[in-house]
Write a protein that holds these residues in place. Structure first.
Motif: not given
Lengths: 343, 527
Positions: A93-100, A104-107, A183-186, A291-296
Motif C-alpha cells: 500500500p502506498v500509505l505504508k511505503d510513505l510511512e516507511e 528518512a526524508s524528514l530526518e 534501533p526500535p522505531s520511536h 541512496s537515501w531511502p526517502g519519499v522523493a
C-alpha cells in the motif's frame, strides 16, 4: 489559556480552509498522471511478449478501462477511507511505503535546515553589521556558490573528497551502516531512536551517514536564508528603536542580539518554512546520490514506472505537509510578534 | 559659567551618492546645568543632526569633520565606544519624534525600561523592575503595573512618549535632549507631554534641550532659544527678545511665518456666502470593528466659503473628508452637491459621475500622494485625461493649472523626488484644481510642511478662493491655521459635532469645554 484557545481556533480554521486546495491538488495530479504519455498496463505486463489479452486484463484489474471521472471518483472514495492505493512497483500500500520513507526524508531535511540556519543566520548578521566590507562580500560569494552548484555536483564532490580521498566519511549508501543494528522505531529518526535505545554506536553510524547529504542540501539553501537575514537585519538596524537603544547606552551585544536579531528573525522564519517544504520535496537528487531511502526518490522511481498511485500519494503528502508547515510558521510568528493577532 | 554641554565649531558631513554633503558648518551651543535651551529651525537646518552628533549617534554615513563636543569639560567628539556606552542614557539621555517607532515593537515596555536601567547599574531583575514601575508612575501612566507588560502597539502615541520619557529619566541623566517630542501628537496630548517634561526636568534639576520646528512651543518652555538655518546657528536669545526684536533676517522671517492667534490672511473674512453648494445631513459611518466613526453630522458650505473641520485624531475629520469626496460610503445620511445627491452614488462608481470633477481632494502627505514614477506633468494630466479632457490641449491645460497653483511650468518635467516639499504640495493643489472643481477638500495640506512654506501655501489657497469662488472643506488639527483660512469652523469629538460657528467667536469664547481645552492647548508665547 485564551492564547492557546486562539491558536487552536486558528489551526482549525486554517486546516478547514486548506481542504479545497488539497482537493485541487489531488484532482490536478490525478488528471496530469493520466494525460502524461505511458501506459502502466504495458509497463507492468509480464514482458515484451505479453499479449493484448494480458494487457487488457491488467488494465481491467487496475481499473484503467473506466473513464477518468469514474476513476477519480473511486480514488477520492479510497482517500476518504484512508487508502492511497497500491504501488505496482513495491506491491505494498502506498500509505505504508510513505510511512516507511517519510522519516528518512524528514530526518535529512531537518538536519539540513538546522545546519543551514546555524550557518546562514550568523553569516547574515555579520554581513549586515558591516555592509560593504570584506565579510559581506565573502558571505555573498559563498551564497552565490551554494546556489550555483547543483546539489548532485556538490554531493558527488563531497563524496569524492571525504569518502574517496580522505576516507573520513562512510560509504554513501543509506541511512545507517548495514552492519549496525536498527534501533526500535520511536520517532523514525535513526539518530534519535538509537540514542533512546542507548545504542551509541548506531547513533554515531546514523549521524555520520547523515552529515554529507545534510551538508549538500544545506549549502543549496544557504543563500535564501543568509540573504534574507542580511536584508532583514539591515532594515531593523536602521530603525528608530535601535537608535533609541543606542541612545540609552545599551551594550552592543544586547542591541544586536536582543533588539535587532529578534525583530529580524521574523521574516527569516517565513523563509525557513518555505525552504523546509521545498527541500522535503525537492531533495530527490540528494536522495539519489546518497541512496537515501526517502519519499522523493520513491516518487521519482514511481513516476518513471508510470506507477500512478505512489506519485499521487506523494504529491498529496507534500501538500499536506506544506499546509502544516505554513500553519506552524504562522503560529510561531504570532507567538514571536505580539502585533500579530493569532486569532 | 561652567557649561554642562558645550559644542564648539561642530562640523558634520554626510557621505551620499552625490558626494560629501556638509550638514553642519561650525555650530556653537552651550547649556548650563539645569537650564532649558530650545533649538528651532526648519527641516534641513541641522537641529537634529546637532543633537545626534552630540551623542555620537549619527548613522554610518554621517561624520564629525571638526569641532569639539565638551561634556563637563571632557571632549567626547572622539571618545571611545566604551566611554560612550557609559555616557548615553546615564549622563545624557535622548527622546525622539514618533515615540511608537522609537520603542522595540516586540518587547514589553517594562522590559525596555529595565534594559535601560541595567545597562548602567548592576541591579537584580526584581530591583530593576521595581524602579521601572516607579519610573512609569512618575510619568503618570495609569495602571503602571499592567502597562509594564504592554507592548508599544497597545499604547497610544502619547503613552508611548511617556514611556520614552520614563526610560530616559530612569538613570537620572544630567541632560535630556528631546527631539520633536510632541510632533504628530494631538494638541491636548502635546500639552500634557510638554508639561510633564517641564515638571520632571525642573524637579530633578535636569538640563533640557528641546528641538522643535514650533517657535511658540520652544518659546513657551525654554529660557533661551537658538535658531538654526542650513547648518548654522543664526541667533540665540531669550524668547521675548526673539519675538519682539529678532536680530537676524531669518529669525524675522520665521517669526512672521509662524501662525499665531493674531496672524491673518489678506482675503479671509468674506462672508460673501454665495448660493448653497454642499449640504451634508445626518451623515453616519460605522467602522468594521463597530465603532461609530461619524455620528449624525450635518453641515453646509456655501460657494466661495471655507469651512474648517477641527478635532483630534480619531475625531472623524478625515473620515468625513473621505465621505464628502466620495472615496468612502456612508452608512446613512445625505451628501448634496448643488441639486445632485452625490451621497447616493456608490464610492466605487463615483469616478463616472459628472460631479467627480466638481469635488476634488488635496491629501495630507504631499510626497506620499504622488506616484514616484510620474512626473509633475503626468500627475496633473492623469486625472484630467481620465475625466475625458481634450488630449490635444492637455499640455496647455496642465501648464495653466500649474501656474494657478504657483508652480513654475519649468518644473513640470520633474519627478517627485526632484522637488521640494512645498513644490510637491503645489502639485497636489494643481492636480485638484485642474478639473475646475467647485469644492476642494483639503485634508491637512500643510501638516508636513515647514512654517515658511506653509505660510505661502495658505496665502495661495486664500487667494484662489477669493479669486475663483472656490469652496473649501479644510481639515486640520492646527487651530491657528484653521482660524487663518476659515471664517466658520466645526469642532469634532468622537465623530460628533461639539461646537460650530464663526471662527473668531469660537476662539474668543468657546462654548463647549472640549473646545475650550483645545484652544487652551495651543502653544503660544505670551509677551
Amino acid at each position: 489559556m485564551t492564547k492557546s484557545a486562539a491558536v487552536l481556533r486558528l489551526a482549525g480554521r486554517r486546516l478547514a480552509a486548506s481542504l479545497p486546495a488539497l482537493l485541487g491538488v489531488v484532482v490536478f495530479t490525478f488528471v496530469l498522471m493520466r494525460v502524461l504519455p505511458g501506459d502502466p498496463a504495458v509497463f507492468f505486463a509480464s514482458g515484451p511478449s505479453a499479449g493484448q489479452k494480458e494487457i487488457e486484463d491488467i488494465r481491467h484489474q487496475m481499473g484503467l478501462d473506466r473513464s477518468i471521472p469514474v476513476q477519480l471518483a473511486f480514488y477520492l472514495r479510497d482517500i476518504g477511507t484512508g487508502s492511497l492505493g497500491h504501488s505496482m512497483t513495491t506491491g505494498q500500500p502506498v500509505l505504508k511505503d510513505l510511512e516507511e520513507r517519510l522519516p528518512a526524508s524528514l530526518e535529512l531535511t531537518f538536519a539540513a535546515l538546522v545546519l543551514a540556519l546555524g550557518l546562514a543566520i550568523p553569516m547574515g548578521v555579520l554581513a549586515a553589521l558591516n555592509p560593504g566590507s570584506t565579510t559581506d562580500h565573502a558571505v555573498r560569494f559563498l551564497c552565490t556558490l551554494g546556489v550555483c552548484v547543483p546539489t548532485f555536483v556538490s554531493g558527488l564532490l563531497l563524496i569524492y573528497v571525504f569518502y574517496y580521498l580522505a576516507g573520513i566519511a562512510p560509504d554513501p549508501t543509506g541511512r545507517i551502516d548495514i552492519f549496525a543494528s536498527q534501533p526500535p522505531s520511536h520517532t523514525g529518526f535513526l539518530v534519535i531512536d538509537s540514542l533512546i535505545a542507548g545504542d551509541f554506536d548506531a547513533a554515531r553510524s546514523a549521524a555520520s551517514q547523515l552529515v554529507l547529504p545534510a551538508v549538500t542540501m544545506a549549502l543549496f539553501v544557504l543563500a535564501p536564508l543568509a540573504r534574507m537575514t542580511r536584508a532583514s537585519m539591515l532594515a531593523v538596524l536602521g530603525s528608530d528603536f535601535i537608535r533609541t537603544a543606542r541612545a540609552m547606552g545599551l551594550s552592543r551585544g544586547r542591541i544586536v542580539f536582543v533588539y535587532a536579531l529578534r525583530n529580524a528573525a521574523l521574516p527569516v522564519l517565513t523563509i525557513a518554512g518555505i525552504v523546509f517544504s521545498t527541500m522535503l520535496g525537492a531533495n530527490v537528487l540528494v536522495e539519489k546520490v546518497f541512496s537515501w531511502p526517502g519519499v522523493a526518490a520513491y516518487a521519482l522511481d514511481a513516476l518513471l514506472a508510470t506507477d500512478y498511485a505512489p506519485v499521487q500519494g506523494f504529491v498529496l503528502l507534500m501538500a499536506v505537509i506544506f499546509v502544516f508547515v505554513n500553519l506552524l510558521v504562522d503560529v510561531l510568528y504570532g507567538l514571536a510578534d505580539p502585533r500579530v493577532n493569532a486569532a | 559659567m561652567s557649561a554642562l554641554l558645550r559644542v564648539e565649531d561642530l562640523q558634520v558631513s554626510f557621505a551620499t551618492r552625490a558626494g560629501n554633503v556638509k550638514a553642519l558648518h561650525g555650530v556653537n551651543l552651550e547649556i548650563a546645568a539645569g537650564e532649558t535651551l530650545g533649538i528651532v529651525g526648519e527641516s534641513g537646518s541641522g537641529k537634529s543632526v546637532t543633537a545626534l552628533a552630540a551623542l555620537r549617534l549619527l548613522d554610518r554615513a554621517g561624520r564629525i569633520d571638526g569641532g569639539r563636543i565638551l561634556w563637563r569639560g571632557e571632549d567626547i567628539a572622539h571618545a571611545s565606544r566604551r566611554r560612550l556606552h557609559a555616557l548615553r542614557g546615564a549622563e545624557i539621555a535622548m527622546i525622539f519624534q514618533n515615540p511608537r517607532a522609537a520603542l522595540n515593537p516586540i518587547r514589553s515596555v517594562g522590559a525596555q525600561i529595565i534594559d535601560a536601567l541595567r545597562a548602567h547599574r548592576s541591579l537584580s531583575h526584581a530591583a530593576a523592575a521595581a524602579e521601572a514601575l516607579e519610573a512609569l508612575r512618575q510619568v503618570r501612566i495609569r495602571e503602571p503595573e499592567r502597562r509594564m507588560r504592554a507592548y508599544p502597539h497597545e499604547l497610544s502615541g502619547g503613552m508611548c512618549q511617556r514611556v520614552m520619557i520614563a526610560m530616559a529619566m530612569a538613570c537620572k541623566p544630567a541632560l535630556l535632549i528631546a527631539d520633536e517630542p510632541t510632533t504628530g501628537l494631538d494638541v491636548t496630548t502635546q500639552k500634557a507631554v510638554m508639561d510633564l517634561l517641564g515638571e520632571l526636568t525642573r524637579d530633578h534639576a535636569m538640563a533640557l534641550i528641546l528641538i522643535t520646528h514650533d517657535l511658540a512651543l520652544a518659546a513657551q518652555h525654554c529660557r533661551r532659544v537658538t535658531v538654526m538655518e542650513q547648518g548654522r546657528v543664526v541667533e540665540t536669545a531669550a524668547p521675548a527678545t526673539l519675538f519682539t526684536a529678532p536680530a537676524h533676517p531669518y529669525t524675522q522671517r520665521l517669526v512672521a511665518a509662524s501662525p499665531t492667534a493674531t496672524s491673518t490672511l489678506p482675503h479671509r473674512d468674506s462672508r460673501s456666502a454665495g448660493p448653497q453648494l454642499l449640504q451634508v445631513s445626518h451623515l453616519t459611518k460605522r467602522f468594521a470593528d463597530g465603532t461609530l466613526g461619524v455620528d449624525n453630522v450635518s453641515f453646509t458650505i456655501a460657494q466661495g466659503e471655507s469651512l474648517g473641520l477641527v478635532g483630534e485624531s480619531g475625531s472623524g475629520k478625515t473620515t468625513i473628508s473621505r465621505l464628502v469626496c466620495r472615496l468612502m460610503d456612508a452608512d446613512s445620511g445625505e451628501i448634496r452637491l448643488g441639486a445632485a445627491n452625490i451621497g447616493a452614488v456608490p464610492a466605487c462608481d463615483f469616478y463616472r459621475a459628472p460631479q467627480r470633477r466638481d469635488v476634488q481632494i488635496v491629501f495630507q502627505d504631499a510626497g506620499e500622494s504622488l506616484n514616484p514614477r510620474f512626473t509633475a506633468f503626468d500627475a496633473i494630466a492623469d486625472p484630467l485625461l481620465r475625466l475625458g479632457a481634450d488630449r490635444s490641449r492637455i499640455k496647455q491645460t496642465v501648464a495653466e493649472g500649474a501656474i494657478r497653483a504657483g508652480l513654475s511650468p519649468d518644473l513640470l518635467g520633474r519627478y517627485p523626488h526632484q522637488l521640494s516639499g512645498g513644490q510637491k504640495a503645489r502639485i497636489g493643489i494643481a492636480r485638484a484644481l485642474a478639473s475646475q472643481p467647485k469644492l476642494l477638500v483639503l485634508d491637512e495640506p500643510t501638516a508636513a510642511l515647514d512654517v515658511s512654506v506653509q505660510a505661502v501655501i495658505l496665502e495661495l489657497l486664500d487667494r484662489l478662493r477669493a479669486e475663483q469662488g472656490l469652496a473649501y472643506l479644510f481639515v486640520s488639527h492646527d487651530l491657528n491655521v484653521v482660524r487663518m483660512l476659515c471664517a466658520r469652523l466645526i469642532v469634532l469629538q468622537h465623530g460628533r459635532i461639539v461646537e460650530q460657528g464663526d471662527a473668531q467667536s469660537v476662539f474668543r469664547s468657546p462654548q463647549s469645554p472640549y473646545t475650550a481645552e483645545l484652544v487652551a492647548c495651543i502653544p503660544r508665547f505670551a509677551l
